[in-house]
Design an enzyme around this catalytic site. Structure first.
Site, mmCIF file in Angstrom:
data_model
loop_
_atom_site.group_PDB
_atom_site.id
_atom_site.type_symbol
_atom_site.label_atom_id
_atom_site.label_comp_id
_atom_site.label_asym_id
_atom_site.label_seq_id
_atom_site.Cartn_x
_atom_site.Cartn_y
_atom_site.Cartn_z
ATOM 1 N N ASP A 52 0.821 -1.211 0.000
ATOM 2 C CA ASP A 52 0.000 0.000 0.000
ATOM 3 C C ASP A 52 0.854 1.259 0.000
ATOM 4 O O ASP A 52 2.062 1.218 0.253
ATOM 5 C CB ASP A 52 -0.904 0.029 1.236
ATOM 6 C CG ASP A 52 -2.050 -0.960 1.137
ATOM 7 O OD1 ASP A 52 -2.404 -1.342 0.009
ATOM 8 O OD2 ASP A 52 -2.588 -1.335 2.194
ATOM 9 N N TYR A 110 7.228 -9.856 7.550
ATOM 10 C CA TYR A 110 6.955 -8.431 7.698
ATOM 11 C C TYR A 110 7.450 -7.938 9.058
ATOM 12 O O TYR A 110 7.516 -8.699 10.032
ATOM 13 C CB TYR A 110 5.453 -8.143 7.613
ATOM 14 C CG TYR A 110 4.866 -8.220 6.227
ATOM 15 C CD1 TYR A 110 4.851 -7.101 5.399
ATOM 16 C CD2 TYR A 110 4.307 -9.399 5.755
ATOM 17 C CE1 TYR A 110 4.299 -7.163 4.129
ATOM 18 C CE2 TYR A 110 3.754 -9.474 4.483
ATOM 19 C CZ TYR A 110 3.750 -8.346 3.680
ATOM 20 O OH TYR A 110 3.205 -8.410 2.421
#
Length: 250
Positions: A52, A110
């Protein structure tokens, strides 16, 4: 024709995410522009993850086909001369023609970074989510074991997600640091849209006392997004690594 796999790092602050969009500069667009400048051919560059706007990466992977005679390991040097300074190619190499940056991936890691202090930091404001309230790190760490293993993470997807299979396997869920900076590491076979940011936001909610402990366990049973916290800001998230079975492509 060769299949080239590149490993990228980028600061996502100035970009509208990875994927090409009609009304904003994206990382994919910049990489495709650089490949065209180097090879003279407009190639489709396929990324392993559609990050994003504002999300960063240290290990984004992407592949493209080329018949250029540039040695595979020299593409990193050539592309970096054409890319903005906040996008860098770390490695480049030829891989089997059937390797796909996204569909061949077997796992991802992540990191979500948090800065807990009364006032926002000056140097980490674009890489850490700022939390003005103190965090109870032990309460937060006690939540994480519930995520480990294979579960239906339907409650952990952003509203409006159309993914049919919401079962994922998490192999690592660890919170490092004792303040004011924290780093949440999540590793697994794959993640739903906004899943890591929802986990981070829920963890922050438990750490500040706004959410009752046991939020993850409740959500896994109920499959309701309402049992979890807010979605944490995008700029605290970094894609660290992508894993493949087919050899060492680091």
């Amino acid at each position: 024709m060769r299949n080239l796999l590149i490993t990228l790092r980028f600061n996502g602050q100035e970009y509208h995410g990875w994927q090409v969009q009609p009304n904003g500069v994206t990382v994919q667009q910049c990489v495709q522009d650089a490949v065209e400048a180097v090879t003279g051919v407009r190639s489709a560059v396929t990324g392993c993850s559609r990050t994003d706007a504002g999300v960063h990466a240290l290990g984004q992977r992407a592949h493209f086909d080329t018949d250029s005679r540039i040695p595979p390991d020299k593409y990193a040097y050539a592309l970096n001369t054409m890319l903005p300074r906040d996008i860098r190619v770390r490695f480049s190499r030829a891989v089997p023609c059937d390797l796909h940056a996204r569909f061949s991936a077997v796992g991802k890691q992540y990191r979500y970074q948090i800065y807990s202090a009364p006032h926002a930091g000056a140097l980490n404001r674009n890489t850490h989510a700022h939390v003005i309230y103190p965090l109870d790190a032990e309460k937060m760490r006690a939540e994480l074991p519930a995520l480990l293993g294979e579960h239906d993470f339907a409650a952990f997807a952003a509203s409006g997600s159309v993914v049919k299979d919401t079962v994922r396997t998490i192999t690592r869920a660890e919170l490092l640091g004792d303040g004011p900076e924290y780093a949440l590491f999540l590793e697994g076979t794959g993640f739903l849209y906004n899943m890591v940011r929802i986990i981070a936001g829920t963890l922050i909610g438990v750490g500040t006392g706004k959410l009752e402990p046991g939020a993850f366990s409740r959500a896994l049973i109920s499959k309701s997004r309402l049992d979890l916290g807010v979605t944490a800001p995008a700029h605290g998230l970094t894609l660290m690594e992508v894993f493949y079975d087919a050899g060492d492509y680091l």
